[in-house]
Structures are given as structure tokens and as C-alpha cells.
Design an enzyme around this catalytic site. Sequence first.
Site, PDB file in Angstrom:
ATOM      1  CB  SER A 146      -0.863   0.011   1.271  1.00  0.00           C
ATOM      2  OG  SER A 146      -1.441   1.285   1.491  1.00  0.00           O
ATOM      3  CE1 TYR A 182      -4.583  -1.806   5.084  1.00  0.00           C
ATOM      4  CE2 TYR A 182      -3.270   0.110   4.460  1.00  0.00           C
ATOM      5  CZ  TYR A 182      -4.084  -0.948   4.109  1.00  0.00           C
ATOM      6  OH  TYR A 182      -4.382  -1.168   2.778  1.00  0.00           O
TER       7      TYR A 182
HETATM    8  P1  NAD Z   1     -12.137  -5.137   0.067  1.00  0.00           P
HETATM    9  O1  NAD Z   1     -12.527  -5.025   1.500  1.00  0.00           O
HETATM   10  O2  NAD Z   1     -13.064  -4.665  -0.977  1.00  0.00           O
HETATM   11  O3  NAD Z   1     -11.727  -6.648  -0.262  1.00  0.00           O
HETATM   12  C1  NAD Z   1     -10.936  -7.392   0.621  1.00  0.00           C
HETATM   13  C2  NAD Z   1     -11.384  -8.847   0.568  1.00  0.00           C
HETATM   14  O4  NAD Z   1     -10.546  -9.593   1.459  1.00  0.00           O
HETATM   15  C3  NAD Z   1     -12.841  -9.052   1.048  1.00  0.00           C
HETATM   16  O5  NAD Z   1     -13.529  -9.863   0.134  1.00  0.00           O
HETATM   17  C4  NAD Z   1     -12.676  -9.746   2.387  1.00  0.00           C
HETATM   18  O6  NAD Z   1     -13.750 -10.635   2.707  1.00  0.00           O
HETATM   19  C5  NAD Z   1     -11.365 -10.496   2.169  1.00  0.00           C
HETATM   20  N1  NAD Z   1     -10.736 -10.858   3.434  1.00  0.00           N
HETATM   21  C6  NAD Z   1     -10.582 -10.088   4.544  1.00  0.00           C
HETATM   22  N2  NAD Z   1      -9.994 -10.795   5.508  1.00  0.00           N
HETATM   23  C7  NAD Z   1      -9.758 -12.036   4.990  1.00  0.00           C
HETATM   24  C8  NAD Z   1      -9.171 -13.212   5.508  1.00  0.00           C
HETATM   25  N3  NAD Z   1      -8.729 -13.257   6.780  1.00  0.00           N
HETATM   26  N4  NAD Z   1      -9.079 -14.297   4.718  1.00  0.00           N
HETATM   27  C9  NAD Z   1      -9.548 -14.259   3.445  1.00  0.00           C
HETATM   28  N5  NAD Z   1     -10.134 -13.185   2.902  1.00  0.00           N
HETATM   29  C10 NAD Z   1     -10.230 -12.072   3.675  1.00  0.00           C
HETATM   30  O7  NAD Z   1     -10.725  -4.366  -0.019  1.00  0.00           O
HETATM   31  P2  NAD Z   1      -9.814  -3.907  -1.248  1.00  0.00           P
HETATM   32  O8  NAD Z   1      -9.740  -2.445  -1.183  1.00  0.00           O
HETATM   33  O9  NAD Z   1     -10.192  -4.582  -2.511  1.00  0.00           O
HETATM   34  O10 NAD Z   1      -8.399  -4.438  -0.715  1.00  0.00           O
HETATM   35  C11 NAD Z   1      -7.619  -5.426  -1.381  1.00  0.00           C
HETATM   36  C12 NAD Z   1      -6.193  -5.244  -0.939  1.00  0.00           C
HETATM   37  O11 NAD Z   1      -5.703  -3.979  -1.390  1.00  0.00           O
HETATM   38  C13 NAD Z   1      -5.976  -5.254   0.574  1.00  0.00           C
HETATM   39  O12 NAD Z   1      -4.783  -5.942   0.895  1.00  0.00           O
HETATM   40  C14 NAD Z   1      -5.831  -3.786   0.918  1.00  0.00           C
HETATM   41  O13 NAD Z   1      -5.107  -3.581   2.116  1.00  0.00           O
HETATM   42  C15 NAD Z   1      -5.107  -3.297  -0.314  1.00  0.00           C
HETATM   43  N6  NAD Z   1      -5.177  -1.853  -0.550  1.00  0.00           N
HETATM   44  C16 NAD Z   1      -6.386  -1.252  -0.778  1.00  0.00           C
HETATM   45  C17 NAD Z   1      -6.424   0.119  -0.993  1.00  0.00           C
HETATM   46  C18 NAD Z   1      -7.722   0.861  -1.270  1.00  0.00           C
HETATM   47  O14 NAD Z   1      -7.708   2.096  -1.295  1.00  0.00           O
HETATM   48  N7  NAD Z   1      -8.842   0.168  -1.482  1.00  0.00           N
HETATM   49  C19 NAD Z   1      -5.226   0.862  -0.982  1.00  0.00           C
HETATM   50  C20 NAD Z   1      -4.016   0.215  -0.738  1.00  0.00           C
HETATM   51  C21 NAD Z   1      -4.017  -1.155  -0.531  1.00  0.00           C
END
Ligand code: NAD
Length: 263
Positions: free
Chosen positions: A150, A162
Site C-alpha cells: 500500500s 496497517y
Molecule cells: P475489500 O474489502 O473490498 O476486499 C478485501 C477482501 O478480502 C474481502 O472480500 C474480504 O472478505 C477479504 N478478506 C478479509 N480478511 C480475509 C481473511 N482473513 N481471509 C480471506 N479473505 C479475507 O478491499 P480492497 O480495497 O479490494 O483491498 C484489497 C487489498 O488492497 C488489501 O490488501 C488492501 O489492504 C489493499 N489496498 C487497498 C487500498 C484501497 O484504497 N482500497 C489501498 C491500498 C491497498
Amino acid sequence: MQLAGPLQLAGKIALITGGGSGIGRAASLLFAREGARVMVLDSDAADAEATVTLVKEQGGDAAFVHASVSDSSQVQRAVAHTVQRFGALHILFNNAGVSGLGRDGAVATLAESDWDRIIGVNLTGVFLCSKHAVPAIKKSGGGAIVNTASIAAQVAMHTHAYSASKGGVVHLTMSLAKELAPYNIRVNAIAPGYTDTPMLRHAKSGATREWQEERLRIMAGQTPLGRVGHPHEIARAALYLASDAASFITGHTLTVDGGFVFQ
Ligand code: NAD
């Protein structure tokens, strides 16, 4: 007339964690469109199943497995299930993640349980999925791991657990890349900026539509390109690193953030 190029993941088997939502769902759809057969792993079975339905609607092949990335035995079973279902494993996209939902703030009030939960999913989860998937990827002749860091790993933000989890992912990516290079397994990471997903919107914790739109507006204002990212823009970067287009890239973290970090 548009000439279609060769599919970038033809014949590949991919395991995508957190594939039930946001970036993971977009990647499941994109990887399948590029010829991969996709195992969607998620701790939310209904969301994982919905992703599989979407992949099948676009003519792709996918299945789902209900597991938590922070539970070693569940991950081990999920990898075994993937190999049993599809016959091999070439690509692991460690995408599952959680945020602090506003509770990962001042250090004096950050609960140990929130610290453990965030590190457990975002960092230990990457370790456990890699630990159990690597033997299967080696057996398949090599492949690629893409981890999810991230911008919080690159600049100081108002999150401790985080940010620490994502900083750990960047360094785990480098050490794994070094260990696994002799086995023809490349290991890279993506570092997304603000991306419009249910996580960013705090959608599952009951945030109102107005609150979500205001949050996105503020984040767009902090991003040089003037908007937040779309999940498919992050998925495209993961596809690149997972594919042969990145055949000489390993140990790298690719920032995909609309310019947030450099400003
Ligand atoms: P999201 O919440 O839409 O999707 C995350 C998914 O992970 C969900 O389906 C959830 O059920 C699943 N999940 C959570 N805990 C879990 C576990 N213990 N085992 C299996 N599945 C699990 O989030 P997103 O924004 O699509 O995030 C995806 C990745 O991108 C994450 O690692 C997040 O930290 C990273 N990220 C997101 C952003 C953003 O702005 N959205 C920015 C930087 C990094």
C-alpha cells in the site's frame, strides 16, 4: 478491426485471496479473461461465490474456497483444493486485507486485538499463503507471487498496524524473491493508492452513502491525478507482474497511486 493478442495467462492456474470483493474481484475477472483458471479464496463465502458467478458469466473458469488467510490449516487445505480442482498452481495473488476502520489511530488507544487482527491478515496471511503455495508452485515448474502492499508502506499515514503490516509485506516480498528466484518463481508487490472499493468506503461497517462520497472526494483531492483509482486499474498492475510481460522483474514493489507518493 481490432486484432486480439495472445492471452497473457493462457494455461495458468491462479489463486487469488480476498477475491470476493474490490481489487480481488476485479483481478479474478481480469485474470480469467486473460486465460487463467482462478480459485477465489475469501473469508466471505457468499462474496467469493458471487465472483465465481461473474467469471463464469464472462465465459471464464473459476471456483471458490472459503478460508481465512490467517489460519494456517485452512490455507493449507485451500491450496490442496486448488491443485486437486485445477491440477497445478502457478500464480498466487496475496490480495486479502483488512483496515482498521477508524480504530487504527493514536497508539495509546490502539487495541492489541486490532493490532493482532490487522497484522494477522495483512502480513501473517501473506506468509501463510506463500508457505503453503510455494511447494505447489515449485511442483508446477515455477510461477509468480504478487503481494499487496500500500502507499501506507511508503509514506507516514495515521495508521500504525496497517502501515506496519504493509511495510512488512514490502520486505517479505524482497526476501521471498531472493529465496525463490532459483526455482523460477518471481515475487513482486503492488502498492495501491486510494482505490474505490468497499474497504475504502467502509461499506461493510454501515457508513452512509453521503459519508462515503465525502471520503472519496477528500482522497481524490489528495491525489495528483484528481481522482481515486478503480479496482481494475490495480488489477491490471497485478496482471502485469503475474504475467510473462514481467519475466525479468522480481523483488519489486510497483506503486499504482495516481501520483500520491511522489508529490
Ligand atoms: P475489500 O474489502 O473490498 O476486499 C478485501 C477482501 O478480502 C474481502 O472480500 C474480504 O472478505 C477479504 N478478506 C478479509 N480478511 C480475509 C481473511 N482473513 N481471509 C480471506 N479473505 C479475507 O478491499 P480492497 O480495497 O479490494 O483491498 C484489497 C487489498 O488492497 C488489501 O490488501 C488492501 O489492504 C489493499 N489496498 C487497498 C487500498 C484501497 O484504497 N482500497 C489501498 C491500498 C491497498
